[in-house]
Design a protein around this motif. Sequence first.
Motif, PDB file in Angstrom:
ATOM      1  N   THR A 220      81.759  -4.318  55.537  1.00  0.00           N
ATOM      2  CA  THR A 220      81.468  -3.234  54.613  1.00  0.00           C
ATOM      3  C   THR A 220      82.136  -1.945  55.066  1.00  0.00           C
ATOM      4  OG1 THR A 220      79.358  -4.237  54.015  1.00  0.00           O
ATOM      5  CG2 THR A 220      79.614  -1.911  53.516  1.00  0.00           C
ATOM      6  N   THR A 221      82.170  -1.710  56.385  1.00  0.00           N
ATOM      7  CA  THR A 221      82.824  -0.524  56.915  1.00  0.00           C
ATOM      8  C   THR A 221      84.331  -0.601  56.726  1.00  0.00           C
ATOM      9  OG1 THR A 221      81.063  -0.336  58.559  1.00  0.00           O
ATOM     10  CG2 THR A 221      83.070   0.922  58.957  1.00  0.00           C
ATOM     11  N   LEU A 222      84.904  -1.779  56.962  1.00  0.00           N
ATOM     12  CA  LEU A 222      86.344  -1.944  56.833  1.00  0.00           C
ATOM     13  C   LEU A 222      86.802  -1.782  55.390  1.00  0.00           C
ATOM     14  CD1 LEU A 222      86.867  -5.000  59.221  1.00  0.00           C
ATOM     15  CD2 LEU A 222      87.401  -2.597  59.686  1.00  0.00           C
ATOM     16  N   HIS A 223      85.947  -2.124  54.440  1.00  0.00           N
ATOM     17  CA  HIS A 223      86.266  -2.012  53.018  1.00  0.00           C
ATOM     18  C   HIS A 223      85.316  -0.997  52.379  1.00  0.00           C
ATOM     19  CE1 HIS A 223      88.897  -5.577  53.195  1.00  0.00           C
ATOM     20  NE2 HIS A 223      88.004  -6.069  54.037  1.00  0.00           N
ATOM     21  N   HIS A 224      85.292   0.192  52.965  1.00  0.00           N
ATOM     22  CA  HIS A 224      84.275   1.180  52.597  1.00  0.00           C
ATOM     23  C   HIS A 224      84.378   1.582  51.121  1.00  0.00           C
ATOM     24  CE1 HIS A 224      81.316   4.264  53.268  1.00  0.00           C
ATOM     25  NE2 HIS A 224      82.135   5.202  52.845  1.00  0.00           N
ATOM     26  N   ARG A 225      85.568   1.884  50.644  1.00  0.00           N
ATOM     27  CA  ARG A 225      85.715   2.349  49.266  1.00  0.00           C
ATOM     28  C   ARG A 225      85.299   1.266  48.265  1.00  0.00           C
ATOM     29  NH1 ARG A 225      89.486   2.412  45.147  1.00  0.00           N
ATOM     30  NH2 ARG A 225      89.496   4.320  43.875  1.00  0.00           N
ATOM     31  N   GLU A 226      85.764   0.036  48.493  1.00  0.00           N
ATOM     32  CA  GLU A 226      85.410  -1.058  47.593  1.00  0.00           C
ATOM     33  C   GLU A 226      83.900  -1.305  47.606  1.00  0.00           C
ATOM     34  OE1 GLU A 226      87.662  -1.131  49.995  1.00  0.00           O
ATOM     35  OE2 GLU A 226      89.435  -2.346  49.472  1.00  0.00           O
ATOM     36  N   SER A 227      83.310  -1.174  48.791  1.00  0.00           N
ATOM     37  CA  SER A 227      81.871  -1.370  48.913  1.00  0.00           C
ATOM     38  C   SER A 227      81.097  -0.315  48.142  1.00  0.00           C
ATOM     39  CB  SER A 227      81.475  -1.332  50.397  1.00  0.00           C
ATOM     40  OG  SER A 227      80.078  -1.401  50.548  1.00  0.00           O
ATOM     41  N   LEU A 228      81.543   0.934  48.205  1.00  0.00           N
ATOM     42  CA  LEU A 228      80.863   2.007  47.479  1.00  0.00           C
ATOM     43  C   LEU A 228      80.936   1.795  45.969  1.00  0.00           C
ATOM     44  CD1 LEU A 228      81.897   5.189  49.512  1.00  0.00           C
ATOM     45  CD2 LEU A 228      79.674   4.038  49.484  1.00  0.00           C
ATOM     46  N   ILE A 229      82.095   1.347  45.500  1.00  0.00           N
ATOM     47  CA  ILE A 229      82.250   1.085  44.062  1.00  0.00           C
ATOM     48  C   ILE A 229      81.307  -0.022  43.621  1.00  0.00           C
ATOM     49  CG2 ILE A 229      83.840   0.210  42.304  1.00  0.00           C
ATOM     50  CD1 ILE A 229      86.104   1.646  43.852  1.00  0.00           C
ATOM     51  N   GLU A 230      81.254  -1.096  44.402  1.00  0.00           N
ATOM     52  CA  GLU A 230      80.343  -2.193  44.077  1.00  0.00           C
ATOM     53  C   GLU A 230      78.893  -1.750  44.128  1.00  0.00           C
ATOM     54  OE1 GLU A 230      82.191  -6.592  45.006  1.00  0.00           O
ATOM     55  OE2 GLU A 230      80.531  -5.845  46.189  1.00  0.00           O
ATOM     56  N   ARG A 231      78.564  -0.955  45.138  1.00  0.00           N
ATOM     57  CA  ARG A 231      77.181  -0.504  45.285  1.00  0.00           C
ATOM     58  C   ARG A 231      76.757   0.338  44.088  1.00  0.00           C
ATOM     59  NH1 ARG A 231      75.133   0.972  51.216  1.00  0.00           N
ATOM     60  NH2 ARG A 231      76.191  -1.033  51.433  1.00  0.00           N
ATOM     61  N   TYR A 232      77.684   1.140  43.575  1.00  0.00           N
ATOM     62  CA  TYR A 232      77.402   1.931  42.380  1.00  0.00           C
ATOM     63  C   TYR A 232      77.074   1.005  41.201  1.00  0.00           C
ATOM     64  CZ  TYR A 232      77.824   5.703  38.942  1.00  0.00           C
ATOM     65  OH  TYR A 232      77.559   6.616  37.943  1.00  0.00           O
ATOM     66  N   LYS A 233      77.842  -0.078  41.073  1.00  0.00           N
ATOM     67  CA  LYS A 233      77.600  -1.039  39.986  1.00  0.00           C
ATOM     68  C   LYS A 233      76.243  -1.727  40.152  1.00  0.00           C
ATOM     69  CE  LYS A 233      82.509  -1.998  39.189  1.00  0.00           C
ATOM     70  NZ  LYS A 233      83.588  -3.028  39.270  1.00  0.00           N
ATOM     71  N   VAL A 234      75.885  -2.038  41.398  1.00  0.00           N
ATOM     72  CA  VAL A 234      74.574  -2.637  41.660  1.00  0.00           C
ATOM     73  C   VAL A 234      73.464  -1.686  41.229  1.00  0.00           C
ATOM     74  CG1 VAL A 234      72.981  -3.378  43.474  1.00  0.00           C
ATOM     75  CG2 VAL A 234      75.355  -4.155  43.525  1.00  0.00           C
ATOM     76  N   MET A 235      73.610  -0.423  41.570  1.00  0.00           N
ATOM     77  CA  MET A 235      72.593   0.569  41.221  1.00  0.00           C
ATOM     78  C   MET A 235      72.509   0.762  39.707  1.00  0.00           C
ATOM     79  SD  MET A 235      73.063   3.350  44.303  1.00  0.00           S
ATOM     80  CE  MET A 235      71.638   4.335  43.787  1.00  0.00           C
ATOM     81  N   GLU A 236      73.653   0.754  39.022  1.00  0.00           N
ATOM     82  CA  GLU A 236      73.640   0.834  37.562  1.00  0.00           C
ATOM     83  C   GLU A 236      72.867  -0.332  36.961  1.00  0.00           C
ATOM     84  OE1 GLU A 236      77.430   3.146  35.625  1.00  0.00           O
ATOM     85  OE2 GLU A 236      77.661   1.030  36.107  1.00  0.00           O
ATOM     86  N   CYS A 237      73.063  -1.511  37.537  1.00  0.00           N
ATOM     87  CA  CYS A 237      72.397  -2.715  37.029  1.00  0.00           C
ATOM     88  C   CYS A 237      70.884  -2.595  37.142  1.00  0.00           C
ATOM     89  CB  CYS A 237      72.903  -3.933  37.805  1.00  0.00           C
ATOM     90  SG  CYS A 237      72.076  -5.487  37.393  1.00  0.00           S
ATOM     91  N   HIS A 238      70.399  -2.042  38.253  1.00  0.00           N
ATOM     92  CA  HIS A 238      68.955  -2.017  38.497  1.00  0.00           C
ATOM     93  C   HIS A 238      68.275  -0.731  38.025  1.00  0.00           C
ATOM     94  CE1 HIS A 238      68.718  -5.782  40.689  1.00  0.00           C
ATOM     95  NE2 HIS A 238      69.815  -5.438  41.353  1.00  0.00           N
ATOM     96  N   TYR A 239      68.996   0.388  38.047  1.00  0.00           N
ATOM     97  CA  TYR A 239      68.353   1.679  37.767  1.00  0.00           C
ATOM     98  C   TYR A 239      68.860   2.361  36.502  1.00  0.00           C
ATOM     99  CZ  TYR A 239      67.198   0.872  42.667  1.00  0.00           C
ATOM    100  OH  TYR A 239      66.765   0.303  43.845  1.00  0.00           O
ATOM    101  N   GLY A 240      69.872   1.769  35.867  1.00  0.00           N
ATOM    102  CA  GLY A 240      70.384   2.348  34.634  1.00  0.00           C
ATOM    103  C   GLY A 240      71.573   3.268  34.879  1.00  0.00           C
ATOM    104  N   ARG A 241      72.424   3.394  33.860  1.00  0.00           N
ATOM    105  CA  ARG A 241      73.664   4.161  33.995  1.00  0.00           C
ATOM    106  C   ARG A 241      73.404   5.652  34.185  1.00  0.00           C
ATOM    107  NH1 ARG A 241      78.310   2.623  29.911  1.00  0.00           N
ATOM    108  NH2 ARG A 241      78.114   0.779  31.226  1.00  0.00           N
ATOM    109  N   ILE A 242      72.528   6.216  33.371  1.00  0.00           N
ATOM    110  CA  ILE A 242      72.291   7.662  33.430  1.00  0.00           C
ATOM    111  C   ILE A 242      71.612   8.040  34.740  1.00  0.00           C
ATOM    112  CG2 ILE A 242      71.030   9.577  32.380  1.00  0.00           C
ATOM    113  CD1 ILE A 242      71.436   8.227  29.675  1.00  0.00           C
TER     114      ILE A 242
END
Length: 261
Positions: A220-242
């Motif tokens: 996750t550290t080595l691919h920090h940017r990709e991980s952050l993008i994915e994590r944002y998508k995970v949060m959108e899925c569970h907590y909503g876009r807005i």
Amino acid sequence: MIRITYVTITYQAAKVLQRTLDSVLEQDYPEITHLIIDGASTDGTIEMVNDYIERSNAADNGHKVLLISEPDNGIYDAMNKGLRSLDGDYVCFLNAGDFLPAPDIASRINGQCSTFNGQSPAVLYGDTDIVDGEGRFLHHRRLAPPENLTWKSFRHGMLVCHQAFYARTDFAIATTYNQKYRYSADVDWCIRIMKAAARENVPLLNLHMVVANYTQEGQTTLHHRESLIERYKVMECHYGRISTFLMHCWFAVRAVFKKSN
């Protein structure tokens, strides 16, 4: 006594694996299964694990060590193999390079769980220290677990490190890792387990201690940017876009404020 299964995912991990194996071998708690899921390594990992199995048998410490080595489709495919092979009461994914900080960690976890209010918590969770590639302490993890963790807590970030998250095996087996994610399926997995616990009104237990040393140079550290993008998508899925957008706006403002001070 609760039975704890540690699952370690390996692939060409010989340079960092030894401290992980030693930290489990040194546990003074007998009710431990260590399940090692390897992706057909060729760098000496298998030989290292076989030596570990021999040392564990010679120690006669009650531990059970199992090795599965075969090609896989990435770390989360390997973790799902681990879920399909679970036994016992709780599972913790302790990856190669990460390690337990003291020989009595499992004993102390059992002590807290056994004195809880008679109900087996869905999740046991604790704090994490960050170490370098040689296993040396760097600092305490910036994000700290709240006193009362819920699935909604992770909208503020992954407040509990994956390696410090002990899931009850019935919840874990029913919640496979989503392999559409390459770097952040662990975040999604933890949230879904906590959602399931909330639906069944099963509590989570804060262990109030450091239960994992996490190696900073992980995938996750080595691919920090990709991980952050994915994590944002995970949060959108569970907590909503807005909600996710507004929360990240707050993260940005907070970061600017801290930098200016």
